[in-house]
Design an enzyme around this catalytic site. Structure first.
Site, short mmCIF file in Angstrom:
data_model
loop_
_atom_site.label_atom_id
_atom_site.label_comp_id
_atom_site.label_asym_id
_atom_site.label_seq_id
_atom_site.Cartn_x
_atom_site.Cartn_y
_atom_site.Cartn_z
N ASN A 99 0.82 -1.22 0.00
CA ASN A 99 0.00 0.00 0.00
C ASN A 99 0.86 1.27 0.00
O ASN A 99 0.33 2.38 0.03
CB ASN A 99 -1.00 0.00 1.17
N PHE A 146 15.78 -11.62 13.72
CA PHE A 146 16.51 -10.83 14.72
C PHE A 146 16.80 -9.48 14.05
O PHE A 146 15.89 -8.92 13.46
CB PHE A 146 17.68 -11.66 15.25
N TYR A 190 3.70 -4.46 19.17
CA TYR A 190 4.26 -4.94 17.90
C TYR A 190 4.52 -6.46 17.98
O TYR A 190 4.02 -7.23 17.14
CB TYR A 190 5.57 -4.19 17.59
N ALA A 199 3.42 -4.97 7.03
CA ALA A 199 3.11 -4.74 8.46
C ALA A 199 3.72 -3.43 8.92
O ALA A 199 4.61 -2.89 8.27
CB ALA A 199 3.70 -5.88 9.30
N LYS A 206 2.33 -9.73 16.11
CA LYS A 206 2.95 -10.76 15.26
C LYS A 206 2.69 -12.15 15.85
O LYS A 206 2.44 -13.11 15.12
CB LYS A 206 4.45 -10.50 15.14
N1 UFG Z 1 20.32 1.89 19.57
C1 UFG Z 1 21.08 2.93 20.04
N2 UFG Z 1 20.94 4.14 19.44
C2 UFG Z 1 20.09 4.37 18.42
C3 UFG Z 1 19.30 3.28 17.94
C4 UFG Z 1 19.44 2.06 18.53
O1 UFG Z 1 21.86 2.79 20.99
O2 UFG Z 1 20.01 5.50 17.93
C5 UFG Z 1 20.47 0.57 20.19
C6 UFG Z 1 19.16 0.03 20.76
O3 UFG Z 1 19.00 0.48 22.08
C7 UFG Z 1 19.39 -1.47 20.66
C8 UFG Z 1 20.29 -1.63 19.43
O4 UFG Z 1 20.84 -0.34 19.20
O5 UFG Z 1 20.10 -1.91 21.77
C9 UFG Z 1 19.53 -2.06 18.21
O6 UFG Z 1 18.40 -1.21 18.07
P1 UFG Z 1 17.48 -1.20 16.78
O7 UFG Z 1 16.45 -0.15 16.99
O8 UFG Z 1 18.32 -1.14 15.56
O9 UFG Z 1 16.82 -2.64 16.80
P2 UFG Z 1 15.97 -3.36 17.96
O10 UFG Z 1 16.87 -4.42 18.52
O11 UFG Z 1 15.37 -2.43 18.89
O12 UFG Z 1 14.76 -3.91 17.11
C10 UFG Z 1 14.80 -5.06 16.34
C11 UFG Z 1 13.79 -4.93 15.22
C12 UFG Z 1 12.40 -4.86 15.77
C13 UFG Z 1 12.17 -6.02 16.69
C14 UFG Z 1 13.21 -6.09 17.76
C15 UFG Z 1 13.07 -7.30 18.60
O13 UFG Z 1 14.07 -3.79 14.44
O14 UFG Z 1 11.50 -4.92 14.69
O15 UFG Z 1 14.50 -6.15 17.16
O16 UFG Z 1 13.36 -6.98 19.91
F1 UFG Z 1 10.97 -5.89 17.30
#
Ligand code: UFG
Length: 330
Positions: free
Chosen positions: A33, A171, A143, A77, A147
């Site tokens: 979309n 992951f 979220y 999604a 899922k």
């Molecule tokens: N982080 C920072 N600074 C930033 C952005 C992220 O320190 O500006 C850290 C976050 O705290 C985290 C790591 O980098 O520890 C990775 O963060 P991301 O946001 O890149 O990814 P996440 O692990 O939060 O999220 C991913 C997926 C989600 C999913 C999640 C599962 O993107 O869709 O894993 O826990 F839900």
């Protein structure tokens, strides 16, 4: 070769999957979309593109009939954890309710094979690392819940209607296709690697490190980063295994290697040979200290093996970001 309907095929992981499907001789139809995807990400002429909604029964039915779709890879999604905390109803509607509607249409059209884009967020704050699939699922945000509910819907629809499915629990997807023609472009961007690379490009003053007091060797969170092309490969292998009679179920897709936020930043400095200023800030609410996959099951059942290192993920992402500093908006 059969025709695969890819929902969310104009998004980050979806667009990479479409490209690889076509390269491997599949026919692919994209339904997106464009709420977060990019039309330009579906480059290849051979991919049929439809702008529309997965809950539009008439549209889905006509696509399935016109193209002889026999399987589906369902990416479409919403995927922002923070947004899901503020607007849970949006996630339950778009991710869960619309998926159930979509599967109902597929069932009525006789499409039996579904690969579903799930997430490590279904585990919440896991008590065991690396995480095996059987670990208790206790999402800590809407979220992850949205899922997990779709995974459960698939289980029940299998029992009642014989739908066959694989849910791939991703992951941390990272990197880009190696030619640098398509890549990751989220608005707003919240993921670590693109933000670090935007900082290297000078588009951001500094990268914020969210929390330095976690119970990890350097105090920052550890994640299992996996190259988007390894993810793509897992989808296609899952589809092929399903068609050859593999049982339905959920599989983790990660490399099994964890890297801290500081390690990612250091690697990005090496790859880009640029300064990347860092600002240490408070923890981001809801971040588990460590998330690393046990993906033994996917490796055994699919014959899948992740190929790319963190350096290769960052190098491929850098190729995309440095040649497309504004993403697809050029
Ligand atoms: N982080 C920072 N600074 C930033 C952005 C992220 O320190 O500006 C850290 C976050 O705290 C985290 C790591 O980098 O520890 C990775 O963060 P991301 O946001 O890149 O990814 P996440 O692990 O939060 O999220 C991913 C997926 C989600 C999913 C999640 C599962 O993107 O869709 O894993 O826990 F839900």
């Amino acid at each position: 070769m059969s025709c695969v309907l890819v929902t969310g095929g104009a998004g980050y992981i979806g667009s990479h999957t479409v490209k690889v499907l076509l390269k491997r001789g599949y026919e692919a139809v994209v339904l997106d979309n464009l709420s977060t995807g990019h039309r330009q990400a579906v480059l290849v002429d051979e991919a049929h593109f439809y702008q529309g909604d997965i809950a539009d029964d008439e549209l889905v039915t006509s696509i399935v009939e016109k193209h002889g779709v026999d399987s589906v890879i369902h990416f479409a999604a919403k995927s922002l954890v923070g947004e899901s905390m503020k607007h849970p109803e949006m996630y339950l509607w778009d991710n869960t309710a619309k998926s159930v509607r979509f599967f109902t249409t597929l069932k009525e059209c006789g499409v039996r094979n579904i690969i579903f884009s799930s997430t490590a967020a279904v585990y919440g704050l896991p008590e065991q690392i690396p995480i095996p699939e059987y670990l208790e699922k206790k999402p800590v945000n809407p979220y992850g819940e949205s899922k997990l509910m779709v995974e459960k819907a698939l289980q029940w629809m299998e029992q009642a209607h014989g739908i066959k499915w694989v849910a791939l629990r991703y992951f941390n997807a990272a990197g880009a296709e190696l030619t640098g023609v398509i890549g990751e472009d989220h608005n707003p961007e919240t993921h670590l690697i693109p933000l670090v690379l935007q900082t290297a490009l000078g588009k951001r003053e500094a990268i914020q490190v969210f929390g330095t007091d976690y119970d990890t060797p350097d105090g920052t969170c550890i994640r299992d980063y996996i190259h988007v092309l390894d993810l793509t490969d897992a989808h296609i292998l899952a589809l092929e295994a399903l068609k050859k009679g593999m049982s339905s179920g959920a599989l983790n897709v990660g490399t099994g290697n964890g890297y801290s936020v500081r390690e990612v930043i250091e690697m990005a400095k090496e790859v880009t040979e640029r300064e990347i200023p860092v600002v240490e800030t408070e923890r981001r609410p809801g971040d588990p200290a460590v998330l690393v996959a046990d993906s033994t099951l996917a490796q055994q059942l699919l014959g899948w093996k992740p190929q790319f290192t963190l350096r290769e993920m960052i190098a491929s992402a850098w190729k995309w970001h440095s040649t497309h500093p504004e993403g697809y908006r050029r």
